[in-house]
Design a protein around this motif. Structure first.
Motif, mmCIF file in Angstrom:
data_model
loop_
_atom_site.group_PDB
_atom_site.id
_atom_site.type_symbol
_atom_site.label_atom_id
_atom_site.label_comp_id
_atom_site.label_asym_id
_atom_site.label_seq_id
_atom_site.Cartn_x
_atom_site.Cartn_y
_atom_site.Cartn_z
ATOM 1 N N ASN A 54 29.168 80.148 -12.904
ATOM 2 C CA ASN A 54 30.049 79.646 -11.837
ATOM 3 C C ASN A 54 29.358 78.547 -11.037
ATOM 4 N N TYR A 55 28.065 78.728 -10.771
ATOM 5 C CA TYR A 55 27.312 77.713 -10.031
ATOM 6 C C TYR A 55 27.166 76.429 -10.845
ATOM 7 N N ILE A 56 26.950 76.575 -12.149
ATOM 8 C CA ILE A 56 26.851 75.394 -13.014
ATOM 9 C C ILE A 56 28.166 74.627 -12.983
ATOM 10 N N GLY A 57 29.276 75.348 -13.018
ATOM 11 C CA GLY A 57 30.592 74.701 -12.946
ATOM 12 C C GLY A 57 30.798 73.944 -11.646
ATOM 13 N N MET A 58 30.345 74.523 -10.539
ATOM 14 C CA MET A 58 30.473 73.845 -9.240
ATOM 15 C C MET A 58 29.624 72.569 -9.202
ATOM 16 N N PHE A 106 39.208 81.674 -25.530
ATOM 17 C CA PHE A 106 37.976 80.951 -25.667
ATOM 18 C C PHE A 106 37.281 80.860 -24.321
ATOM 19 N N SER A 107 36.097 80.323 -24.267
ATOM 20 C CA SER A 107 35.337 80.277 -23.029
ATOM 21 C C SER A 107 35.914 79.268 -22.037
ATOM 22 N N GLY A 108 36.470 79.785 -20.956
ATOM 23 C CA GLY A 108 37.004 78.914 -19.902
ATOM 24 C C GLY A 108 35.906 78.145 -19.184
ATOM 25 N N HIS A 109 34.741 78.772 -19.018
ATOM 26 C CA HIS A 109 33.610 78.084 -18.370
ATOM 27 C C HIS A 109 33.192 76.866 -19.188
ATOM 28 N N THR A 110 33.070 77.056 -20.510
ATOM 29 C CA THR A 110 32.662 75.944 -21.367
ATOM 30 C C THR A 110 33.723 74.857 -21.363
ATOM 31 N N LEU A 168 23.780 67.610 -19.679
ATOM 32 C CA LEU A 168 22.772 68.667 -19.523
ATOM 33 C C LEU A 168 23.394 69.933 -18.939
ATOM 34 N N LEU A 169 24.363 69.762 -18.044
ATOM 35 C CA LEU A 169 25.044 70.929 -17.459
ATOM 36 C C LEU A 169 25.893 71.662 -18.495
ATOM 37 N N VAL A 170 26.474 70.924 -19.442
ATOM 38 C CA VAL A 170 27.199 71.574 -20.543
ATOM 39 C C VAL A 170 26.224 72.430 -21.341
ATOM 40 N N GLY A 171 25.048 71.874 -21.658
ATOM 41 C CA GLY A 171 24.026 72.642 -22.373
ATOM 42 C C GLY A 171 23.565 73.852 -21.586
ATOM 43 N N ALA A 172 23.374 73.673 -20.283
ATOM 44 C CA ALA A 172 22.950 74.791 -19.430
ATOM 45 C C ALA A 172 24.022 75.874 -19.385
ATOM 46 N N ALA A 195 23.452 79.652 -20.566
ATOM 47 C CA ALA A 195 23.662 80.715 -19.570
ATOM 48 C C ALA A 195 24.682 81.741 -20.064
ATOM 49 N N LEU A 196 25.784 81.268 -20.647
ATOM 50 C CA LEU A 196 26.807 82.191 -21.149
ATOM 51 C C LEU A 196 26.264 83.089 -22.254
ATOM 52 N N LEU A 197 25.420 82.533 -23.107
ATOM 53 C CA LEU A 197 24.845 83.331 -24.192
ATOM 54 C C LEU A 197 23.764 84.283 -23.683
ATOM 55 N N LEU A 198 22.915 83.815 -22.772
ATOM 56 C CA LEU A 198 21.859 84.683 -22.221
ATOM 57 C C LEU A 198 22.450 85.852 -21.440
ATOM 58 N N LEU A 199 23.511 85.571 -20.672
ATOM 59 C CA LEU A 199 24.138 86.613 -19.858
ATOM 60 C C LEU A 199 25.103 87.474 -20.671
#
Length: 197
Positions: free
Chosen positions: A59-63, A138-142, A167-171, A175-179
């Protein structure tokens, strides 16, 4: 059509899209697989598991991606914002369909996922407090950060903003995979849907 009428129609579209995606999330929550079985994902074997981290890092990455995009476009901020919101509505509606047609087993069954909300507003309250359950495809965040990247790529006045959003797309993906918020193919499908409309 006047500007006020266009803004009103956009607001109504946002509200209706939010209601539809919330109902789809409710459906996915109600019909989720709580057995603990999950689909094999090779990246889950490679990447460490941080599913117990409570901080909503995506969520923070999206902001941050949203702020970078707003700063990065040279002019017509309102126009690009409205265009982005309309595209988000379209993505939410597509996601509503894919999410209800493709129910995937939970990657991790959180305790709050075992309590199915009984009313629409209880669902909204649980989503705000915990997030959602079983809404993978599918992933809404992505999709959101990739759409922001595409807007920056097309309308940015400086290449640096495009690089930062890339870079934020990569992050976001990492993040989605790690979490363990999404399977890797949820992420791939999100990028394909945003890239090829």
């Amino acid at each position: 059509m006047t500007v006020q009428r266009e803004i009103l129609l956009l607001a109504l579209t946002l509200i209706l899209s939010w209601i539809v995606i919330t109902l789809a999330t409710w459906y996915a929550w109600y019909n989720q697989d709580l057995s603990g079985t999950k689909i094999h994902d090779i990246l889950f074997e490679i990447l460490p598991d941080y599913k117990d981290v409570k901080t909503p890092i995506p969520n923070y990455i999206g902001m941050i991606a949203t702020m970078v995009t707003l700063i990065g476009v040279k002019d017509k901020h309102w126009g690009y914002t409205c265009q982005y919101l309309l595209l988000i509505c379209v993505l939410l509606l597509i996601r509503s369909v894919t999410m209800t047609l493709t129910l995937l087993p939970n990657i991790h069954v959180y305790e709050y996922c075992k309590e199915t909300p009984t009313t629409f507003f209880e669902l909204v309250e649980k989503q705000l407090e915990h997030g959602s359950c079983g809404d993978y495809m599918f992933s809404g965040h992505t999709a959101t950060v990739f759409l922001l990247y595409m807007i920056t790529h097309r309308h940015s006045y400086d290449y640096a903003f495009e690089v930062i959003n890339g870079l934020l797309v990569g992050a976001m993906i990492i993040a989605l995979l790690l979490l363990r918020w999404h399977y890797s193919f949820d992420i791939v499908v999100a990028i394909v849907i945003v890239y090829f409309p």
